[in-house]
Design a protein around this motif. Structure first.
Motif, short mmCIF file in Angstrom:
data_model
loop_
_atom_site.label_atom_id
_atom_site.label_comp_id
_atom_site.label_asym_id
_atom_site.label_seq_id
_atom_site.Cartn_x
_atom_site.Cartn_y
_atom_site.Cartn_z
N PHE A 27 0.85 -1.03 -0.16
CA PHE A 27 -0.04 -0.06 0.08
C PHE A 27 0.87 1.30 0.04
N ILE A 28 0.73 2.07 -0.92
CA ILE A 28 1.75 3.17 -1.27
C ILE A 28 1.07 4.46 -1.01
N ILE A 29 1.83 5.14 0.15
CA ILE A 29 1.49 6.55 0.19
C ILE A 29 2.19 7.56 0.10
N GLY A 30 1.95 8.55 -0.78
CA GLY A 30 2.76 9.61 -1.17
C GLY A 30 2.44 10.87 -0.15
N ALA A 31 3.24 11.53 0.53
CA ALA A 31 3.22 12.64 1.38
C ALA A 31 3.81 13.78 0.51
N HIS A 41 7.78 8.78 -11.38
CA HIS A 41 8.28 7.69 -11.66
C HIS A 41 7.67 6.57 -12.04
N HIS A 42 6.23 6.97 -12.76
CA HIS A 42 5.15 6.14 -13.17
C HIS A 42 4.62 4.99 -12.02
N VAL A 43 4.56 5.48 -10.87
CA VAL A 43 4.09 4.84 -9.78
C VAL A 43 2.77 5.54 -9.13
N LYS A 44 1.59 4.67 -9.24
CA LYS A 44 0.25 5.43 -8.76
C LYS A 44 0.33 5.13 -7.45
N PRO A 45 0.21 6.23 -6.63
CA PRO A 45 -0.17 6.07 -5.06
C PRO A 45 -1.47 5.37 -4.83
N ASP A 46 -1.59 4.54 -3.76
CA ASP A 46 -3.08 4.21 -3.22
C ASP A 46 -3.44 5.39 -2.51
N LEU A 47 -2.92 6.44 -2.03
CA LEU A 47 -3.15 7.47 -1.46
C LEU A 47 -2.06 8.70 -1.27
N ALA A 48 -2.48 10.05 -1.93
CA ALA A 48 -1.53 10.94 -1.63
C ALA A 48 -2.35 11.80 -0.54
N VAL A 49 -1.23 12.53 0.05
CA VAL A 49 -1.90 13.28 1.32
C VAL A 49 -0.86 14.52 1.72
N GLY A 50 -1.51 15.62 2.17
CA GLY A 50 -0.60 16.79 2.32
C GLY A 50 -1.23 17.99 1.90
N MET A 66 -3.14 10.95 -11.17
CA MET A 66 -2.47 9.84 -11.09
C MET A 66 -2.63 9.08 -9.66
N SER A 67 -3.24 9.46 -8.77
CA SER A 67 -3.56 8.96 -7.29
C SER A 67 -4.75 8.20 -7.32
N GLU A 68 -4.63 6.99 -6.74
CA GLU A 68 -5.98 6.36 -6.27
C GLU A 68 -6.89 7.22 -5.51
N LYS A 69 -6.38 7.87 -4.62
CA LYS A 69 -6.99 8.52 -3.73
C LYS A 69 -6.20 9.62 -3.07
N ILE A 70 -6.87 11.03 -3.01
CA ILE A 70 -6.08 12.09 -2.44
C ILE A 70 -6.66 12.85 -1.11
N VAL A 71 -5.85 12.90 -0.36
CA VAL A 71 -6.41 14.06 0.85
C VAL A 71 -5.80 14.95 0.78
N GLU A 72 -6.34 16.26 0.75
CA GLU A 72 -5.80 17.69 0.84
C GLU A 72 -6.08 18.25 2.06
N CYS A 73 -5.05 19.00 2.53
CA CYS A 73 -5.29 19.87 4.06
C CYS A 73 -4.97 21.28 3.61
#
Length: 213
Positions: A27-31, A41-50, A66-73
């Motif tokens: 499970f890949i998260i990008g912060a 780098h052609h990797v789809k995050p399961d979750l992007a957050v920040g 490109m992200s499966e799900k994104i949480v913006e704050c």
């Protein structure tokens, strides 16, 4: 079903070889900027957050697409760093292991805060490590097996004022029922004798840092 591993890409020091740390089923998260690094780098995050204040509006559009799900704050109205937000969401996945890359860098305040977050994973009975080009950092409150990951040194540093009952097996410089206190360098620059060694303690919290120059 719980994820076996969560891999967090944060916005610190990032290098293309870190992509190789991703395993099938992770499970890949990008912060924040870590999410941009992943999609670049052609990797789809399961979750992007920040708050995504370190990337441009065009780059954020790419992350969103490109992200499966994104949480913006909101970058102002928040109490946690982007990495801590990602870490909290990683813990919610209840994995067996969390790997944090991009958690170290030129900002010592962020680096130390991220190292301290290892204790939060430990409290949830989740193994956790922080990795960069020169270091692999873990934390134990009981016993840990240290594998040879290609780093030259293994150093021990207390995360509590005192760590007691430190016993090492499979190291060049063994210890038996030793005690380490804040500010002492007894545990610096040990060496593995074989493919693995063990570190056990009786009380306290101990950082185990594999490193090379």
């Amino acid at each position: 079903m719980n994820q076996k591993r969560v891999v967090i890409f944060s916005g610190g020091e990032l290098h293309p070889q870190y992509i190789k740390e991703i395993q099938s089923g992770d499970f890949i998260i990008g912060a924040d900027r870590g999410a941009l690094f992943l999609v670049s780098h052609h990797v789809k995050p399961d979750l992007a957050v920040g708050d995504f204040d370190s990337i441009s509006s065009e780059e954020l559009k790419l992350v969103r697409s490109m992200s499966e799900k994104i949480v913006e704050c909101d970058p102002i109205d928040k109490n946690l760093t982007d990495t801590e937000l990602a870490f909290e969401m990683a813990i919610r996945e209840q994995p067996e292991f969390i790997l944090l890359v991009g958690g170290t860098g030129s900002r010592m305040d962020h680096t130390l805060a991220n190292v301290q977050m290892l204790n939060r994973a430990l409290q949830h009975h989740i193994a956790c490590a922080i990795m960069d080009q020169n270091n692999y950092i873990t934390l134990t409150g009981s016993k840990i097996v240290v594998l040879d990951r290609g780093y030259k040194y293994v150093s021990l540093l207390p995360m509590t004022p005192e760590v007691t009952g430190i016993t090492l097996e499979g190291f060049q410089y063994p210890l038996t029922d030793a005690t380490l206190k804040f500010g002492e360098s007894l545990g610096i620059s040990n060496l593995l004798l074989d493919a693995s060694g063990s570190v056990s303690i009786s009380s306290g919290l101990l950082l185990v840092i594999q490193s090379h120059d």
